[in-house]
Design a protein around this motif. Structure first.
Motif, PDB file in Angstrom:
ATOM      1  N   ASP A  29      -3.784  -8.191   5.340  1.00  0.00           N
ATOM      2  CA  ASP A  29      -5.141  -7.638   5.393  1.00  0.00           C
ATOM      3  C   ASP A  29      -6.181  -8.728   5.143  1.00  0.00           C
ATOM      4  O   ASP A  29      -7.079  -8.568   4.318  1.00  0.00           O
ATOM      5  N   THR A  78       0.836  -1.210   0.000  1.00  0.00           N
ATOM      6  CA  THR A  78       0.000   0.000   0.000  1.00  0.00           C
ATOM      7  C   THR A  78       0.865   1.253   0.000  1.00  0.00           C
ATOM      8  O   THR A  78       0.613   2.210  -0.746  1.00  0.00           O
ATOM      9  N   GLY A  89      -9.721  -1.094  -3.964  1.00  0.00           N
ATOM     10  CA  GLY A  89      -9.890  -1.946  -2.788  1.00  0.00           C
ATOM     11  C   GLY A  89     -11.333  -1.983  -2.323  1.00  0.00           C
ATOM     12  O   GLY A  89     -12.265  -1.887  -3.127  1.00  0.00           O
ATOM     13  N   ARG A 122       2.528   2.006  -3.308  1.00  0.00           N
ATOM     14  CA  ARG A 122       1.603   2.636  -4.261  1.00  0.00           C
ATOM     15  C   ARG A 122       1.290   4.075  -3.870  1.00  0.00           C
ATOM     16  O   ARG A 122       1.041   4.916  -4.721  1.00  0.00           O
ATOM     17  N   ARG A 123       1.267   4.350  -2.553  1.00  0.00           N
ATOM     18  CA  ARG A 123       0.860   5.689  -2.103  1.00  0.00           C
ATOM     19  C   ARG A 123       1.821   6.223  -1.038  1.00  0.00           C
ATOM     20  O   ARG A 123       1.479   6.332   0.148  1.00  0.00           O
ATOM     21  N   GLN A 145     -10.096   5.317  -0.744  1.00  0.00           N
ATOM     22  CA  GLN A 145      -8.785   5.947  -0.627  1.00  0.00           C
ATOM     23  C   GLN A 145      -8.539   6.483   0.789  1.00  0.00           C
ATOM     24  O   GLN A 145      -7.452   6.298   1.352  1.00  0.00           O
ATOM     25  N   ILE A 167      -3.473   2.376   7.090  1.00  0.00           N
ATOM     26  CA  ILE A 167      -2.010   2.345   7.195  1.00  0.00           C
ATOM     27  C   ILE A 167      -1.553   3.131   8.420  1.00  0.00           C
ATOM     28  O   ILE A 167      -0.694   2.670   9.193  1.00  0.00           O
ATOM     29  N   ALA A 197      -8.015   3.486   3.114  1.00  0.00           N
ATOM     30  CA  ALA A 197      -6.690   2.869   2.948  1.00  0.00           C
ATOM     31  C   ALA A 197      -5.632   3.673   3.700  1.00  0.00           C
ATOM     32  O   ALA A 197      -4.780   3.105   4.393  1.00  0.00           O
TER      33      ALA A 197
END
Length: 986
Positions: free
Chosen positions: A421, A74, A247, A77-78, A121, A128, A124
Motif C-alpha cells: 500500500d 489487513t 489508517g 486484523r479483520r 474502516q 481489500i 480499508a
C-alpha cells in the motif's frame, strides 16, 4: 462478532478466474493458517472452516497473502472482510459500503473523530475487496480503477457533507436543505488527474481543486467566505489524510489550484475564471481536461467547468500551445526503441514506454482537436483512444495497441502498490521483488513477465515516438537561414530572433566560421555538408533552451575542441533525442557544458546506444574501470587514467539523470560507487608505489572509511569526499623494510599524504576528488592516518556527540578486507553503546541552533541550511541511529533508508512519511542543481532550461508550485524536527 448460526450460506462468492502461485508454498500455507486462527478467534467459524479446506479459492488466498504483506496484514486484523463474501458478491458488498459511507455523514450527532474512524474502516474493507477482485480476475482493470475512484468520490462526498452540516449547525452557513447539504452550498470540489478521469490507482493520492461561489444561497457573509471555505478545506484534508490507528482514507493534494504559492486553499469562482483567462498556462489547460465535480455543489461545479470550456478547448488548431505543453512535459522523451530496457527499477508511470506516455499521447491530440470536435473532450484515456481513431487522428492499430498496453501497465502499477500500500510506480530492483510482481500478475516467473513488460513498453514508445515524428515541426516554416557571403542576411537575422537568439548578428558570424572550415571538425567538405543540413535543427534545439545565445556559444567551444565531426553530425541528425540532450546540456547545465568543452572525449560516451538503458551500478562501473586500467601501467599513468575515467563516468551518470533514465537516489548511489572504486584503485596504486621506496610494515594493513555523503552513498556531481584512513600492523613492528625505512606512524602519515596528493592534486587530466579528512579523530589537529586501536579508544572515550552522529554514516570503502570488517564492526559497536537519549537530543538541538546562528541560509534554495532543510533531516536520522530508534535489521548508512526505518515509538507513520518525502524532494533538487551549476543556486538567475529540469525531476508543473511545495515541506520538517528532537527531551 457473534458466531454465525448453523446452516447458513457456506458458499464463498468470489470465484478466482486467475491462478496465482506464492513465492513460498509452505510459508503461504502458514500465513493462511494464521488467518484461519484469527477467524476462529473472532467467532467466524464458517470462514475458519472454509479457509481450512482445500480448493482453488483457498490456494488463491494463500498465494495472495504470501505475495502481499499489506493484504495479509489487513485481513489478519479483520477477517470479517472475507466472511462477508459468503453472503454478498464483491459488487454487492461494495455498493453496500458506498451506501454506508453516504449514510455516515448524515448520522445524527456523529463527531468528526467518529466519521474519520468510520471512513477509514469502510475504506480499508473496500480496498481489500477491490484488490481481491482484481487479483482474482473477477474485475478487469477498467472496473478496478472505476471502483477505486467511486470509493474516493464517496469518501470525499461524505466528509464534505459532514463539514457543511457542521458549518450550518454553527450558523456559519445557511443550507437550503440540511438533508442534502451540498445542494446550492456554493462549495465546489473538482477531482483532477486520475480521480477526475475515474482512473485512480490502488494507492493513489487524490488531486482536488477547491472553489466556491460567495453569492451562493448558503453563504451567510460573502466577505468571510474565503476564510470559511479554506478552513473547511483544511479540515477536509485532515479527515481524509491524517493517519490514525485505523489508517488513512486518501492522501490529498491541493497543489493543482491556481498559483498555489500565493492563493488560499479555496478560491472564489470569479477570481479563478479571471486567473485562467488571463494567466492560465497550457499545463493547466491540459490538467482541466480531466476535471470533474466530485463533491460539494455538483451543479455549481458543472457550471464552473462550462464557463471554462473556451479556455480549455480552443476553437482553432493550437499547435503553438501543443509545443508549449511538450516543453512543460520535458521529462517525457520520445525514444526510438533503441537498446534494451532494464525491467528492474523501471518506472511504470514515468519511464520509457510508460503510462504517462500513453496519457500524454491522448492529451496532446485532445488539445489539438478538442476545440473543433466535442467528442474528443472526454476524461478517460481508453475511450478517448477510441474516439481519436474514429475521427482518424490515430490509426486503429495505435488505438488497439495503446489501449491493451495501458490496461496491462495499470495492472502492473496496481501490483506494485498492492504489496505494501505504497504510492510507488517503480518495479523492484531485487530478484525476489520482481518475482513477486510477476506472480501477482499471473505470470509463470519473472523472466516471462519481463519479456511481456519490455514488449509492452517498446510498443508504447514506438507509437509515442511516431506522435513526435508527425507533430508539426517548426522547421516546416522556419524562414530564411542564409550564412553565405560576409554580410548578414536581414531575413536570417529575423529568423534567428524569432527562434530565440538575441545577438543574431554574432550568431551569423559564428555559423559562417563553421562553414569556412576554421576548426578541425569542419575541415572536410563532407563534414561541412552534414553540419549545414543539421544547422536548422540545431538552431531550433538551442532556441528552445531559452538561453539560445549562451547555448550556441558553448556548442561553438565544444566544436573547437573536437578532432572530427562527420560521425557526430550524422548521429545528431538521425537522433533528435540526442540533439535535444546536447542542447539541454549547453543551455541548462553550465557545469556539464564546461566538462564537455574542456574534455570533448567525454562526449564519446554519449555515442553508446545503450547509454540510457544501462544502469550505472557498481558491477557496471567496476567492469568498465577494470577494462580501462587493463595492462601494465606506471603509477602516474594509472592516476591519469583514473581521473579520465572518473571525469567521463561522472559526466555520463549526470547525463542519465538529466535525461530521466535514472532517478536522483540512483544517481547518488552511482556517484558514490564511482568514488569507492576509483579511490580504492588510487589507494592500491599509492600503496604499491610507496612500497618501492619505503618497503612495507610487517603485518601492515590499511582501511578507508567513507564518511559524510560518501558514507551514506548520497554523493552529488560536485561533492567532495570525506575519508578517515585507519591502519594496523604487527605489535612488534618498528619500521618498514625498504631502502628508506620509516616508523609505522610516520609511514602511514606519509602514505596518506601521498594518497591525498594522488586524488586531489590538479593535473592536466583534472582532479579525481577533493578530499576532506577533518572527520578523523581530533580533526585537523590529529594525524592524517589513525591506528585502528587509537580510533577505537577515541570513539569510546573521547568522541563528542556530533562525532558519533557523523560516525552513523561511516562505511568501509576500500583497503584490506579484514581491517575493513574490523572497522565496520567497531563502528556498529560504538553506535550501539547505551546513551542518554535526552542528552543526545539536547546536544544535537544545540548544534543545530549554533549552525543556524553561524551559517544562516542565503534563501529558500539553500536546501542544506534552511530551517527544516537537509541538516534537520540528517540530524534526525543520526540521532535516531545513535539512540537506537531505528527498526531492527542490517546496519544502514543512507539518510533516506534511516528515515524510512525510524522506530514507531520515535516517529509516527505520518511523520516518517513526511520526512522521507522531504528528503526525496531535497535530494532531487540538490542532485540536479549540483549537476548543472558549479556555484550557488541564484533564484533570479536560473537558466530556464534548469527550471524545466527541476520541474521534471520533482514532477511538478510550475516553478511557483515548486517553491510553494518547498516552503511547505521545510516548514513540516522543522515542525517534525522540533517534535522529535526538542519536545522529546525528558
Amino acid at each position: 462478532m457473534a458466531v454465525r448460526a448453523a446452516g447458513e450460506q457456506t458458499n464463498w462468492l468470489l470465484k478466482p478466474a486467475a491462478k496465482l502461485a506464492p513465492l513460498d508454498q509452505n510459508r503461504a500455507r502458514r500465513e493462511l493458517s494464521e488467518i484461519t486462527s484469527a477467524a476462529q478467534e473472532d467467532g467466524l467459524t464458517r470462514l475458519a472452516k472454509f479457509l481450512a479446506g482445500k480448493g482453488a479459492s483457498q490456494e488463491f488466498l494463500a498465494a495472495v497473502f504470501d505475495l502481499s504483506p499489506f493484504l495479509r496484514g489487513t485481513v489478519r486484523r479483520r477477517p470479517q472482510i472475507l466472511d462477508a463474501l459468503f453472503d454478498e458478491t464483491v459488487e454487492t458488498r461494495l455498493a453496500m459500503i458506498g451506501a454506508a459511507i453516504d449514510k455516515a455523514a448524515r448520522a445524527e450527532g456523529i463527531s468528526e473523530n467518529s466519521l474519520m474512524m468510520e471512513l477509514r474502516q469502510w475504506k480499508a474493507e473496500a480496498h481489500i475487496l477491490i484488490a481481491l477482485a482484481d487479483l482474482s480476475g473477477e474485475a478487469e482493470t477498467a472496473i478496478t480503477v472505476r471502483r477505486l475512484s467511486d470509493l474516493a468520490d464517496a469518501c470525499t462526498r461524505a466528509a464534505v457533507d459532514f463539514l457543511l452540516r457542521d458549518a450550518h449547525g454553527q450558523g456559519k452557513l445557511k443550507l437550503s436543505d440540511p438533508e442534502d447539504p451540498a445542494r446550492r452550498s456554493g462549495w465546489i470540489l473538482l477531482g483532477m488527474g486520475k480521480l477526475g478521469a475515474h482512473e485512480l490507482n490502488f494507492s493513489s493520492d487524490i488531486d482536488l481543486v477547491v472553489f466556491f461561489d460567495p453569492q451562493a444561497p448558503a453563504v451567510v457573509d460573502p466577505l468571510d467566505a474565503t476564510e470559511l471555505f479554506s478552513r473547511l478545506t483544511r479540515r477536509l484534508v485532515r479527515i481524509l489524510q491524517d493517519r490514525t490507528e485505523h489508517g488513512y482514507v486518501f492522501r490529498t493534494d491541493l497543489r493543482l489550484r491556481p498559483d498555489p504559492g500565493s492563493t488560499p486553499l479555496a478560491i472564489p469562482v470569479e477570481a479563478a475564471l479571471r486567473y485562467y483567462e488571463a494567466r492560465g498556462q497550457n499545463w493547466e489547460r491540459a490538467a482541466m481536461i480531466k476535471a470533474r465535480p466530485v463533491a460539494g455543489d455538483l451543479a455549481a461545479g458543472a457550471a464552473f467547468l462550462k464557463d471554462l470550456q473556451p479556455y480549455i478547448w480552443r476553437k482553432y488548431m493550437d499547435y503553438a500551445a501543443i509545443a508549449d505543453v511538450h516543453s512543460i512535459k520535458r521529462q517525457i522523451h520520445a525514444h526510438k526503441g533503441h537498446g534494451e530496457i532494464a525491467v528492474k527499477g523501471h518506472n511504470v508511470k514515468l519511464g520509457r514506454g510508460g503510462i504517462r506516455e500513453i496519457e500524454f499521447f491522448v492529451q496532446t491530440q485532445q488539445l489539438i482537436a478538442g476545440g473543433r470536435f466535442p467528442e474528443l473532450r472526454g476524461r478517460e484515456t481508453v475511450p478517448m483512444l477510441g474516439q481519436l481513431a474514429a475521427r482518424g487522428w490515430i490509426t486503429a492499430d495505435a488505438r488497439d495497441a495503446l489501449a491493451r498496453q495501458y490496461w496491462f501497465l495499470r495492472r502492473v502499477e496496481h501490483a506494485v502498490q498492492m504489496v505494501a500500500d505504497e504510492q510507488i510506480h517503480i518495479l523492484p530492483e531485487d530478484d525476489e521483488g520482481l518475482e513477486r510482481i510477476a506472480r501477482m500478475l499471473g505470470f509463470a516467473d519473472a523472466a516471462v513477465f519481463a519479456e511481456a513488460f519490455r514488449a509492452a513498453l517498446h510498443q508504447v514508445e514506438r507509437h509515442y515516438a511516431a506522435l513526435f515524428e508527425t507533430a508539426p515541426e517548426l522547421s516546416a516554416g522556419i524562414g530564411n537561414l542564409v550564412f553565405t557571403g560576409d554580410v548578414d542576411d536581414p531575413d536570417t537575422l529575423r529568423t534567428l530572433q524569432r527562434l530565440g537568439f538575441q545577438r543574431a548578428s554574432d550568431i551569423c558570424r559564428v555559423i559562417r566560421g563553421w562553414h569556412f572550415g576554421r576548426y578541425r571538425v569542419t575541415q572536410s567538405a563532407e563534414a561541412r555538408e552534414r553540419l549545414t543540413e543539421l544547422t536548422p535543427a540545431l538552431l531550433q534545439s538551442f532556441g528552445q533552451t531559452r538561453r539560445a545565445d549562451e547555448a550556441l556559444m558553448r556548442f561553438e567551444e565544444f566544436l573547437a575542441g573536437l578532432p572530427a565531426g562527420i560521425q557526430l553530425f550524422s548521429l545528431l541528425q538521425s537522433n533528435p533525442a540526442l540533439l535535444k540532450l546536447l542542447a539541454t546540456i549547453m543551455g541548462a547545465a553550465p557545469r556539464l557544458a564546461a566538462i564537455i568543452t574542456r574534455r570533448p572525449h567525454v562526449f564519446d560516451g554519449l555515442l553508446d546506444p545503450a547509454l540510457l538503458t544501462e544502469l550505472p551500478d557498481r558491477a557496471y562501473l567496476s567492469g568498465r574501470l577494470a577494462a580501462f586500467l587493463e595492462g601494465d601501467r606506471d603509477y602516474e599513468d594509472v592516476l591519469d587514467r583514473l581521473r579520465i575515467f572518473a571525469s567521463e563516468q561522472k559526466f555520463l551518470i549526470g547525463v542519465r539523470l538529466l535525461a530521466g533514465s535514472i532517478d536522483p537516489a540512483r544517481a547518488g548511489r552511482a556517484f558514490s560507487d564511482l568514488a569507492d572504486l576509483t579511490i580504492e584503485a588510487a589507494l592500491q596504486a599509492v600503496i604499491a608505489e610507496f612500497a618501492l621506496r619505503h618497503g612495507r610494515i610487517a603485518g601492515g594493513t590499511v582501511a578507508l572509511l567513507g564518511m559524510g555523503k560518501l558514507g551514506s552513498r548520497e554523493l552529488t556531481a560536485g561533492s567532495d569526499v570525506d575519508l578517515i584512513l585507519l591502519y594496523d600492523h604487527d605489535t612488534d613492528a618498528e619500521e618498514s623494510d625498504g631502502d628508506k625505512p620509516l616508523a609505522p606512524s610516520h609511514y602511514y602519515s606519509r602514505m596518506t599524504q601521498r594518497l591525498i596528493s594522488a586524488v586531489s592534486a590538479p593535473t592536466a587530466e583534472g582532479v579525481l576528488y577533493e578530499l576532506d579528512l577533518r572527520l578523523r579523530p581530533s580533526g585537523n589537529k590529529g594525524p592524517v592516518a589513525t591506528h585502528v586501536d587509537a580510533f577505537k579508544k577515541y570513539q569510546r572515550k573521547d568522541a563528542w556527540t556530533w562525532e558519533h552522529m557523523a560516525l552513523s554514516r561511516a562505511r568501509a570503502i576500500g583497503g584490506d578486507q579484514t581491517l575493513c570488517t574490523e572497522a565496520e564492526a567497531e563502528v556498529a559497536a560504538v553506535l550501539a553503546l547505551p546513551r542518554d537519549s535526552a542528552k543526545v537530543m539536547a546536544e544535537a538541538s544545540e548544534m543545530r541552533t549554533m549552525i543556524e546562528k553561524e551559517k544562516p541560509p542565503r534563501d529558500l534554495w539553500d536546501l542544506k541550511l534552511i530551517p527544516g532543510g537537509l541538516i534537520d533531516l540528517e540530524f534526525i536520522a543520526q540521532v535516531a541511529v545513535i539512540t537506537g530508534k531505528v527498526e531492527a535489521g542490517r546496519r544502514i548508512t543512507g539518510t533516506a533508508e534511516v528515515l524510512s526505518r525510524l522506530a514507531p515509538d520515535f516517529a509516527e507513520v505520518q511523520v516518517r512519511q513526511e520526512l522521507c518525502d522531504a528528503y526525496a524532494l531535497y535530494l532531487a533538487l540538490t542532485q540536479m542543481t549540483r549537476l548543472c551549476i558549479t556555484g550557488v543556486f541564484e533564484r533570479d538567475d536560473v537558466p530556464p532550461g534548469l527550471s524545466d529540469l527541476l520541474l521534471a525531476v520533482t514532477d511538478l508543473p510550475d516553478f511557483g508550485v515548486l517553491e510553494a511545495h518547498l516552503k511547505e515541506t521545510s516548514q513540516k520538517v522543522r515542525k517534525d524536527f522540533d517534535l522529535l528532537l526538542r519536545a522529546k527531551r525528558s
